[in-house]
Scaffold this motif. Structure first.
Motif, short mmCIF file in Angstrom:
data_model
loop_
_atom_site.label_atom_id
_atom_site.label_comp_id
_atom_site.label_asym_id
_atom_site.label_seq_id
_atom_site.Cartn_x
_atom_site.Cartn_y
_atom_site.Cartn_z
N ARG A 39 0.94 -1.55 -0.38
CA ARG A 39 -0.19 0.15 -0.20
C ARG A 39 1.35 1.17 -0.25
O ARG A 39 0.71 2.44 -0.57
N SER A 42 2.15 1.82 -2.90
CA SER A 42 1.52 2.71 -4.49
C SER A 42 1.10 3.65 -4.28
O SER A 42 1.03 4.01 -5.04
N GLN A 45 3.68 5.57 -5.34
CA GLN A 45 3.75 5.52 -6.89
C GLN A 45 2.86 6.99 -7.01
O GLN A 45 3.02 7.68 -8.24
N GLN A 46 1.94 6.83 -6.87
CA GLN A 46 0.49 7.17 -7.26
C GLN A 46 0.96 9.15 -7.19
O GLN A 46 0.48 10.13 -7.74
N VAL A 49 3.59 10.34 -9.22
CA VAL A 49 2.31 11.14 -10.93
C VAL A 49 1.34 12.30 -10.20
O VAL A 49 1.81 13.23 -11.57
N VAL B 32 -6.15 -5.18 -2.83
CA VAL B 32 -5.15 -3.78 -2.21
C VAL B 32 -4.39 -3.76 -3.79
O VAL B 32 -4.28 -2.56 -3.70
N SER B 35 -5.60 -1.69 -6.45
CA SER B 35 -6.38 -0.43 -6.56
C SER B 35 -5.21 -0.38 -6.75
O SER B 35 -5.06 1.52 -7.56
N SER B 36 -3.97 -0.39 -7.07
CA SER B 36 -2.84 0.66 -7.82
C SER B 36 -2.85 0.61 -8.99
O SER B 36 -1.68 1.06 -9.86
N THR B 39 -3.11 3.89 -10.92
CA THR B 39 -1.78 4.81 -11.68
C THR B 39 -1.70 5.17 -12.69
O THR B 39 -1.96 6.32 -13.17
N LEU B 42 -3.74 7.34 -14.23
CA LEU B 42 -3.79 8.62 -14.11
C LEU B 42 -2.58 9.32 -14.72
O LEU B 42 -3.11 10.07 -15.31
N ALA B 43 -1.68 8.27 -15.48
CA ALA B 43 -0.97 8.23 -16.13
C ALA B 43 -0.68 9.17 -18.13
O ALA B 43 -0.41 10.17 -18.27
#
Lengths: 153, 328, 196
Positions: A39, A42, A45-46, A49, B32, B35-36, B39, B42-43
């Motif tokens: 988590r 993650s 990383q977000q 960005v 979990v 959920s990544s 990203t 988004l990019a």
């Protein structure tokens, strides 16, 4: 005849139960720390960005001031996510060296407590030190104070 | 039989319960991790249009192209007939740009004031005969223009006085570009010195143009003596002296900033012609140009157009000044 | 004593194994959603470097010369109507080649408007773009004198306008044919680059 001299039913019972319990607990705890690491990764990383995109937007709005006459309206609205991996985050600005235009954007998430910084180089205008919650943001140029301002949209 | 340990029923049930716990843990981990995957989405949303750099690109392109057209109109139409052709082209370009971008959901337009108020009126100050640099007022400290933007300043020096020594900036003709109020002042000095530039041991009379920066740094270009057979043409915008690049002139770039222009000890340069274009009209310059050879005539300095760019994420409206540098 | 419960024990054991297997199977098939396995390729070149090539060649006029270098049926030196497999000769093609490098393929397309529709003319075409393509575009305003070279000694502004045969020769339409209409067309040049 079975020689059951050294084995006791109760002890075997307890041993097996406790072994099973220890194994299951170890498995659950290990998984939890694995989940926690994942988590955090993650979220980091977000946030990176989002930080890069926001820095790019800030530097573009800085270029809006490149004409001799100041712009009458100069704003870019970005729809950043309100939460990253389920955690809220805040965006702030630190002025490293306002005279030479170096600022730092920092984004910190609340839940896993992750902190990400992105450097920003401004050319024309300054950048106002603010702190806003993450989410849809509006980056605009304010001529009265010659600054680029990050606001909630 | 008694060594079966756990009673059979409990063992099986414990096994089942442990299996459930393990499965739940694995499923939680998966949730979990997925959920990544947000990203990458988004990019992928980032591009130049959303970020706003497209607005800057189109502004620069329109600025450049309209400047080109302004130069063309200035060169090919006579004074007094320049407004209408330029306004027409701005209107057409605005229409075309709007149509082009409307299909992509953006409103982009460039317009000028319909009443013609968008044009910036200026004056061309010129001296068309070889006279001193301080006429018409004949004062040693002559303020040519105050608080103006200067473009296309060109001087053709014919002679520097031999009678009075003009070998240092404090005794030679100086042309100042001073920032109104506090700020850096640039100046030029036109000096005549004796130097040995061809290495033959004897001193020649050479001409030294220097520029002095606000911090006092002196840069020089040295050329042969200026006399009636050999003029020297200084182009301040291009930074050239008779077409050759001159470091002293390149360092001084008057365009884009507002200055007070002042000439001191102009009488020591005895033959000079010049012209420069400033963005104030002749009547508001502060000096009376009575002519006949030194005068200020009204001329178009530039134009102000309004640039608008609106998209789903960007709002940008500004005035762009079209003021070409390469014209006379 | 417990002899007749053996089947139930076996059944519970098998059920437990099935539950664990189901959990593992779900976890395994869900991991394909994570970013590292999504198959996204890194962008071959930053979009801002293409943007800067376009801006710099637009400012010094190289882009304009590249798109007006039309000889009636195709661009100069092109095999056919557009360039394939190489960049245009000239400063714009050289700049694009130097920025992109040999491992990147690009398409350059010119969008222009005729009286009723939006047309597309290819300058460089190397097939459909692959994965991870980046694109950048800029706008170029063409005047009559850019498209049609004026005569040897133009004396008045109207000598710089395009004549009718010159207009029909060029791929883009003249949007203003009035006697003083110096604007020819407003075009958009788009560069799409991907890793070859």
């Amino acid at each position: 005849m079975i020689d059951d001299r050294a084995a006791s039913t109760a002890i075997s019972y307890v041993l097996i139960i406790s072994l099973a319990l220890v194994l299951t607990t170890g498995l659950i705890l290990g998984t939890e720390s694995l989940i926690q690491n994942e988590r955090e990764d993650s979220v980091r990383q977000q946030l990176e960005v989002v930080g890069q995109q926001l820095a790019g937007t800030v530097m573009t709005v800085d270029q809006f001031n490149g004409t001799e006459a100041p712009p009458e309206a100069a704003a870019v609205t970005r729809q950043f996510p309100g939460r990253v991996a389920g955690s809220q985050y805040r965006v702030g600005v630190i002025a490293d060296d306002p005279d030479s235009g170096r600022y730092t954007l920092y984004l910190d998430a609340v839940d896993p407590d992750v902190n990400v910084t992105v450097p920003v180089q401004q050319v024309d205008a300054g950048l106002r030190p603010t702190r806003v919650n993450g989410g849809p943001l509006r980056v605009e140029y304010v001529d009265a104070s010659q600054e680029v301002v990050i606001r909630d949209a | 039989m008694a060594v079966v340990g756990l009673a059979g029923r409990e063992r099986a049930q414990l096994l089942l319960a442990g299996a459930f716990v393990l499965a739940v843990a694995l499923i939680g981990l998966t949730i979990v991790l997925t959920s990544s995957s947000y990203t990458t989405t988004l990019a992928n949303q980032e591009n130049g249009v959303v970020r706003g750099s497209d607005a800057v690109t189109v502004r620069k392109s329109l600025d450049h192209e309209l400047t080109r057209q302004f130069e063309f109109v200035f060169r090919n139409y006579s004074a007094g007939n320049r407004r209408t052709p330029f306004e027409t082209v701005v209107a057409q370009t605005g229409n075309e740009t709007t149509t082009h971008y409307a299909r992509r959901g953006r409103l982009v337009n460039v317009t000028m004031d319909a009443s013609g108020a968008g044009f910036i009126e200026g004056a061309r100050i010129k001296q068309s005969e070889d006279l001193n640099l301080d006429s018409p007022s004949n004062v040693p400290n002559w303020v040519v223009a105050e608080d103006v933007e200067v473009r296309n300043a060109t001087l053709i020096i014919g002679d520097i006085s031999d009678a009075i020594p003009t070998s240092s900036p404090s005794t030679a003709t100086r042309m100042f570009f001073e920032t109104p109020g506090a700020g850096g002042d640039w100046s030029l000095a036109f000096m005549e010195q004796s130097k040995d530039i061809d290495g033959d041991g004897s001193l020649e009379t050479v001409w030294n143009i220097s520029s002095i920066s606000p911090s006092g740094k002196l840069r020089s270009c040295v050329r042969e003596e200026v006399n009636s057979n050999y003029e020297a043409k200084l182009d301040l915008d291009a930074g050239t002296l008779n077409g050759d690049r001159c470091g002293a002139l390149l360092a001084l770039s008057p365009e884009g900033n507002r200055y007070d222009v002042r000439i001191v000890r102009g009488a020591r340069t005895t033959a000079a012609r010049y012209w420069l274009i400033v963005d104030k009209q002749p009547g508001s310059l502060g000096t009376l140009f009575a002519g006949p050879f030194t005068d200020a005539e009204p001329v178009l300095y530039g134009a102000r157009v309004r640039y608008r760019y609106h998209s789903a994420t960007v709002t940008y409206e500004t005035n762009v000044d079209i003021a070409p540098q390469e014209l006379s | 004593m417990m002899g007749d419960r053996g089947q139930l024990f076996a059944l519970e054991g098998v059920l437990a194994a099935l539950v664990v297997l189901a959990g593992i199977a779900f976890a395994l098939q869900a991991t394909v959603l994570t970013p590292t396995t999504s198959g996204a390729t890194a962008a071959p070149v930053d979009a801002s470097s293409i943007d800067s090539v376009l801006t710099s060649t637009a400012e010094n006029g190289d882009l304009r010369s590249a798109i007006t270098d039309w000889d009636g049926s195709g661009f100069k030196d092109a095999e056919g109507e557009w360039y394939t497999g190489r960049y245009p000769t000239g400063a714009f093609g050289t700049a694009l080649n130097q920025t992109l490098g040999p491992s990147v393929t690009a398409n350059v397309v010119i969008y222009h408007r005729s009286s009723d529709s939006r047309k597309r003319t290819r300058l460089v075409y190397n097939g459909a773009p692959g994965d991870g393509a980046v694109r950048a575009s800029t706008q170029v305003t063409l005047y009559d004198r850019d498209v049609c070279s004026p005569g040897p000694s133009p004396s008045s502004p109207s000598d710089y306008l395009c004549t009718s045969p010159e207009r029909s020769d060029f791929y883009a339409a003249d949007l203003d044919t009035s006697p003083d209409g110096h604007l020819y067309n407003v075009v958009e040049v788009e560069v799409v680059a991907w890793r070859s």
